[in-house]
Design an enzyme around this catalytic site. Structure first.
Site, PDB file in Angstrom:
ATOM      1  N   LYS A  15     106.246  44.044  18.963  1.00 55.12           N
ATOM      2  CA  LYS A  15     105.428  45.598  18.785  1.00 55.12           C
ATOM      3  C   LYS A  15     103.921  45.472  18.760  1.00 55.12           C
ATOM      4  O   LYS A  15     103.324  46.295  19.444  1.00 55.12           O
ATOM      5  CB  LYS A  15     105.768  46.115  17.236  1.00 55.12           C
ATOM      6  CG  LYS A  15     107.287  46.142  17.271  1.00 55.12           C
ATOM      7  CD  LYS A  15     107.578  46.915  15.913  1.00 55.12           C
ATOM      8  CE  LYS A  15     107.284  46.387  14.601  1.00 55.12           C
ATOM      9  NZ  LYS A  15     107.979  44.933  14.318  1.00 55.12           N
ATOM     10  N   ARG A  90     109.724  52.429   8.521  1.00 54.20           N
ATOM     11  CA  ARG A  90     110.612  51.471   8.205  1.00 54.20           C
ATOM     12  C   ARG A  90     111.568  51.600   7.351  1.00 54.20           C
ATOM     13  O   ARG A  90     112.629  50.944   6.992  1.00 54.20           O
ATOM     14  CB  ARG A  90     109.824  50.373   7.689  1.00 54.20           C
ATOM     15  CG  ARG A  90     109.370  49.514   8.660  1.00 54.20           C
ATOM     16  CD  ARG A  90     108.106  48.427   7.692  1.00 54.20           C
ATOM     17  NE  ARG A  90     108.170  47.057   8.366  1.00 54.20           N
ATOM     18  CZ  ARG A  90     107.132  46.667   9.026  1.00 54.20           C
ATOM     19  NH1 ARG A  90     106.059  47.570   9.221  1.00 54.20           N
ATOM     20  NH2 ARG A  90     107.054  45.380   9.102  1.00 54.20           N
ATOM     21  N   ARG A 129     102.862  32.608  15.710  1.00 51.19           N
ATOM     22  CA  ARG A 129     101.803  33.567  15.754  1.00 51.19           C
ATOM     23  C   ARG A 129     100.491  33.173  15.286  1.00 51.19           C
ATOM     24  O   ARG A 129     100.545  32.686  14.389  1.00 51.19           O
ATOM     25  CB  ARG A 129     102.665  34.764  15.412  1.00 51.19           C
ATOM     26  CG  ARG A 129     101.548  36.271  15.470  1.00 51.19           C
ATOM     27  CD  ARG A 129     102.224  37.368  15.357  1.00 51.19           C
ATOM     28  NE  ARG A 129     102.876  37.344  13.840  1.00 51.19           N
ATOM     29  CZ  ARG A 129     103.210  38.960  13.533  1.00 51.19           C
ATOM     30  NH1 ARG A 129     103.589  39.569  14.437  1.00 51.19           N
ATOM     31  NH2 ARG A 129     103.671  39.060  12.210  1.00 51.19           N
ATOM     32  N   ARG A 162      99.203  34.239   9.792  1.00 49.04           N
ATOM     33  CA  ARG A 162      99.480  35.082   8.650  1.00 49.04           C
ATOM     34  C   ARG A 162      99.966  34.584   7.702  1.00 49.04           C
ATOM     35  O   ARG A 162     100.859  33.883   7.631  1.00 49.04           O
ATOM     36  CB  ARG A 162     100.245  36.248   9.127  1.00 49.04           C
ATOM     37  CG  ARG A 162      99.282  37.787   9.731  1.00 49.04           C
ATOM     38  CD  ARG A 162      99.918  38.763  10.276  1.00 49.04           C
ATOM     39  NE  ARG A 162     101.196  39.311   9.508  1.00 49.04           N
ATOM     40  CZ  ARG A 162     101.857  40.267   9.656  1.00 49.04           C
ATOM     41  NH1 ARG A 162     101.741  40.810  11.158  1.00 49.04           N
ATOM     42  NH2 ARG A 162     102.885  40.704   9.143  1.00 49.04           N
ATOM     43  N   ARG A 173     111.605  38.809   5.184  1.00 53.71           N
ATOM     44  CA  ARG A 173     111.417  39.929   6.184  1.00 53.71           C
ATOM     45  C   ARG A 173     112.314  40.487   6.831  1.00 53.71           C
ATOM     46  O   ARG A 173     112.631  41.545   7.421  1.00 53.71           O
ATOM     47  CB  ARG A 173     110.040  39.677   7.000  1.00 53.71           C
ATOM     48  CG  ARG A 173     108.911  39.828   5.831  1.00 53.71           C
ATOM     49  CD  ARG A 173     107.679  39.026   6.577  1.00 53.71           C
ATOM     50  NE  ARG A 173     107.266  39.812   7.782  1.00 53.71           N
ATOM     51  CZ  ARG A 173     106.391  38.947   8.623  1.00 53.71           C
ATOM     52  NH1 ARG A 173     106.214  37.903   8.838  1.00 53.71           N
ATOM     53  NH2 ARG A 173     106.028  39.895   9.739  1.00 53.71           N
TER      54      ARG A 173
HETATM   55  P1  AMP Z   1     103.693  44.088   9.814  1.00 54.80           P
HETATM   56  O1  AMP Z   1     102.395  43.790  10.135  1.00 54.80           O
HETATM   57  O2  AMP Z   1     103.872  45.518  10.624  1.00 54.80           O
HETATM   58  O3  AMP Z   1     104.538  43.163   9.978  1.00 54.80           O
HETATM   59  O4  AMP Z   1     103.656  44.580   8.293  1.00 54.80           O
HETATM   60  C1  AMP Z   1     103.285  43.371   7.278  1.00 54.80           C
HETATM   61  C2  AMP Z   1     104.010  43.906   5.914  1.00 54.80           C
HETATM   62  O5  AMP Z   1     102.888  45.064   5.533  1.00 54.80           O
HETATM   63  C3  AMP Z   1     105.227  44.379   5.846  1.00 54.80           C
HETATM   64  O6  AMP Z   1     106.217  42.957   5.562  1.00 54.80           O
HETATM   65  C4  AMP Z   1     105.288  45.153   4.595  1.00 54.80           C
HETATM   66  O7  AMP Z   1     104.917  44.441   3.599  1.00 54.80           O
HETATM   67  C5  AMP Z   1     104.138  45.878   4.838  1.00 54.80           C
HETATM   68  N1  AMP Z   1     104.356  47.104   5.694  1.00 54.80           N
HETATM   69  C6  AMP Z   1     103.880  47.315   6.857  1.00 54.80           C
HETATM   70  N2  AMP Z   1     104.284  48.692   7.273  1.00 54.80           N
HETATM   71  C7  AMP Z   1     105.153  49.082   6.306  1.00 54.80           C
HETATM   72  C8  AMP Z   1     105.914  50.385   6.152  1.00 54.80           C
HETATM   73  N3  AMP Z   1     105.817  51.396   7.190  1.00 54.80           N
HETATM   74  N4  AMP Z   1     106.310  50.534   5.089  1.00 54.80           N
HETATM   75  C9  AMP Z   1     106.384  49.518   4.119  1.00 54.80           C
HETATM   76  N5  AMP Z   1     105.800  48.505   4.019  1.00 54.80           N
HETATM   77  C10 AMP Z   1     105.064  48.131   5.330  1.00 54.80           C
END
Ligand code: AMP
Length: 231
Positions: A15, A90, A129, A162, A173
């Site tokens: 994404k 999400r 990554r 990360r 996750r």
């Molecule tokens: P991402 O960078 O999208 O993989 O998000 C990293 C982390 O941020 C996720 O594992 C969640 O802990 C939190 N996070 C990001 N977007 C959301 C969302 N829409 N709802 C809840 N937690 C989120």
């Protein structure tokens, strides 16, 4: 008016990488809740500190925290009316709150792209990554290596791994995605806005397919075709 396009998919589905290309091509406002949370954490805000405990464990941050961030971002879009959401919604609750937020702004969820890839591809991508600390560009140690190891090709910034891209957190996750996010597939399918795309291939083909679907939708609605906006 706020018209929203969503990239839906498991962690590692691509994404972030697809978004980087799509916003350059389409000029949409990029809304990535994960990036916003990491930014808040870097700045040490109360929201960032609250989110940190969930992010470390690979769990979702509570819906009310996220929707507040998103509403503020919709209003900060200025004259931009086209938004590309990456990593939001999400949960079904977030999808319902998003629906209300866009209706309040006389907009709609236009299209939802489901980026689909097998679990082993997701894990391989996440463990390798690397992300630029300055501009957020995505790299991969083998699939998309930077020209100089550890250095961003775009801005010369430092690349980092990360902390939630470790094997244990990745497994969590992916489970969270299956239980809490996957129900969104049938939710958006029911609304007739879901488009499935194979994201296990190279990003160029993926982006071309998404742009093609956006253009076809625009043509059906009588809008001008999208083009490179030079950003
Ligand atoms: P991402 O960078 O999208 O993989 O998000 C990293 C982390 O941020 C996720 O594992 C969640 O802990 C939190 N996070 C990001 N977007 C959301 C969302 N829409 N709802 C809840 N937690 C989120």
């Amino acid at each position: 008016m706020a018209e929203v396009t969503i990239l839906l998919g498991a962690p590692g589905a691509g994404k972030g990488t697809a978004s980087e290309r799509l916003i350059k091509r389409l000029g949409y406002e990029h809304v990535a809740t994960g990036d916003m949370l990491r930014e808040a954490l870097k700045e040490g805000t109360a929201l960032g500190l609250k989110a940190e405990q969930y992010m470390k464990r690979g769990e979702l941050v509570p819906d009310e925290v996220i929707i507040q961030l998103v509403e503020e971002r919709l209003d900060k879009g200025g004259r931009r009316t086209q938004f590309l959401f990456d990593g939001f919604p999400r949960t079904l609750a977030q999808a319902e709150l998003l629906q209300k937020a866009v209706e309040k702004r006389r907009g709609k969820v236009a299209q939802v792209f489901l980026l689909d890839a097998p679990r082993e591809v997701l894990i391989q991508r996440l463990t390798g990554r690397r992300i630029c600390r300055s501009c957020g560009a995505n790299f991969h140690v083998t699939n998309m290596p930077p020209k100089k190891p550890g250095i961003c090709d775009s801005c010369g910034g430092e690349l980092y791994h990360r902390p939630d891209d470790t094997e244990t957190t990745i497994a969590n996750r992916l489970d969270v995605y299956t239980t809490q996010t996957q129900p969104l597939i049938s939710h958006y399918e029911g609304q007739g806005v879901l488009v499935r795309v194979d994201s296990s291939r190279q990003v160029d083909g993926l982006v071309a397919e998404i742009v093609g679907a956006i253009e076809r939708r625009g043509a059906r609605q009588g809008a001008k075709p999208v083009g490179d906006c030079g950003r």
